[in-house]
Design an enzyme around this catalytic site. Structure first.
Site, PDB file in Angstrom:
ATOM      1  CE  LYS A  53      -3.284   2.664   2.677  1.00 17.36           C
ATOM      2  NZ  LYS A  53      -3.724   2.961   4.056  1.00 17.36           N
ATOM      3  N   GLY A 102      -7.433   8.856  10.583  1.00 17.69           N
ATOM      4  CA  GLY A 102      -7.619   8.841  12.024  1.00 17.69           C
ATOM      5  C   GLY A 102      -8.677   9.767  12.568  1.00 17.69           C
ATOM      6  CB  ALA A 130      -8.028   7.467   5.334  1.00 18.36           C
ATOM      7  N   GLY A 131     -10.511   7.491   7.528  1.00 22.91           N
ATOM      8  CA  GLY A 131     -11.567   8.360   8.013  1.00 22.91           C
ATOM      9  C   GLY A 131     -12.900   7.704   8.276  1.00 22.91           C
ATOM     10  CG  ASN A 153      -5.935   1.098  12.277  1.00 26.36           C
ATOM     11  OD1 ASN A 153      -6.219   0.405  13.243  1.00 26.36           O
ATOM     12  ND2 ASN A 153      -4.762   1.666  12.161  1.00 26.36           N
ATOM     13  CB  THR A 154      -8.784   5.289  13.763  1.00 24.38           C
ATOM     14  OG1 THR A 154      -7.483   5.531  13.230  1.00 24.38           O
ATOM     15  CG2 THR A 154      -8.981   6.118  15.020  1.00 24.38           C
TER      16      THR A 154
END
Length: 319
Positions: free
Chosen positions: A159, A220, A246-247, A268-269
């Site tokens: 990635k 994040g 992301a996000g 993830n976050t």
């Protein structure tokens, strides 16, 4: 460990215990162990040994092809890519299993002598590793990290993250394109993190990218699909898998991305910072699966400038 329908899995003592562990209905399946068909009356006593190759089959209507995510010639049945940052090592295995994830990202960092615990010890062996180039500020650094990651034995997936901006962590599309061109020629399966721009996505496709990974919102932040309309353009116009990265902060946002036609979602976050990591991983799994099923079913149309009754307005109180 055994091989169950092509995937490495934990073993059990008996076949019946295996069927119960993985939720198979014994009355509608057939089982083959190491090429030998097992009779149903023997399920309770049939031993399962390490190294066994087990196939479990059942009927399905019409022989419809399984819906798969294809990246660089590799097929995946899960459309949930899990990030591994911010977890304690003990929670990673549970998160992967509850998420049903078949791909997990990893970051490369300097090793220190004497360290015994390693993230690879906690990731199931049948999960594809996706090293990222986190920390790279330009194409040269991204390429260097990718090559080092492959040397560790993680395979050819990478990635690309090339980020100069340290406040909002927005990707540098120009440096990302240069890294993609180099690594694709070296045989990597390149999955570039990018700001959603149609012309740039076309450039990445021409450079050999296996997919494009537009951000939903800054890394994040858990702000969701702030770039929704731009991502939709990519989905409509680019002949590559579009993976929202992301996000994404809630399962409902992941579901919405899949309803739009995204090929997959990476998160993830939102999971790593949840009160119950394993439960949230499972919630994301269900949301992504529901969104994909809704997209394949075909979403209902939107009515503008009024309403449309779902029940007749005539024939009872008035003509």
């Amino acid at each position: 460990m055994i091989t169950l329908n092509g995937q490495e899995c934990e073993s059990t003592k008996t076949l019946n215990a295996l069927l119960e562990k993985y939720g198979y209905r014994r009355e509608v399946i057939a089982v083959e162990i190491n090429g030998v068909i097992i009779k149903k009356e023997d399920y309770d006593t049939q031993a399962v040994n390490d190294g066994d190759v087990i196939e479990i089959v059942h009927f399905m209507g019409g022989g419809a092809p399984e819906d798969k995510l294809v990246l660089g010639g590799h097929e995946f049945t899960s459309r949930f890519i899990l990030g591994s940052g911010k977890y304690s090592l003990e929670l990673i295995k549970a998160a992967v299993e509850n998420a049903g994830a078949q791909i997990i990202t990893l970051a490369l960092r300097r090793a220190r002598g004497g360290e015994t615990a390693n993230i690879l010890d906690y990731i199931p062996k049948n999960v594809t590793l996706l090293p990222n180039t986190s920390g790279a500020r330009n194409a040269d650094e991204a390429v260097r990290i990718a090559r080092l990651a492959r040397e560790t034995g993680c395979g050819d997936f990478v990635k690309i993250e090339a980020i100069r901006d340290t406040k909002y962590l927005l990707p540098d599309n120009y440096e990302t394109l240069k890294a993609t061109e180099i690594l694709a020629k070296e045989g990597f399966v390149v999955m570039p993190y990018m700001y959603p721009d149609l012309n740039f996505a076309r450039d990445l496709q021409n450079a050999g990218a296996a997919c494009v990974m537009p951000l939903g919102s800054p890394i994040g932040t858990n702000k969701g699909l702030c770039t929704k309309e731009f991502i939709k353009i990519l989905i409509d116009e680019i002949d590559l898998p579009v993976i929202v990265d992301a996000g994404i902060g809630r399962p409902s946002q992941a579901c919405e991305a899949m309803e739009m036609g995204a090929a997959a979602v990476m998160a993830n976050t939102a999971i790593a910072t949840a009160g119950d990591v394993s439960a949230m991983a499972g919630a994301f799994r269900k949301a992504i699966e529901a969104g994909r099923e809704a997209y394949l079913a075909g979403m209902g149309g939107i009515v503008e400038g009024g309403a449309r009754a779902s029940s007749p307005l005539t024939g009872f109180l008035r003509d």
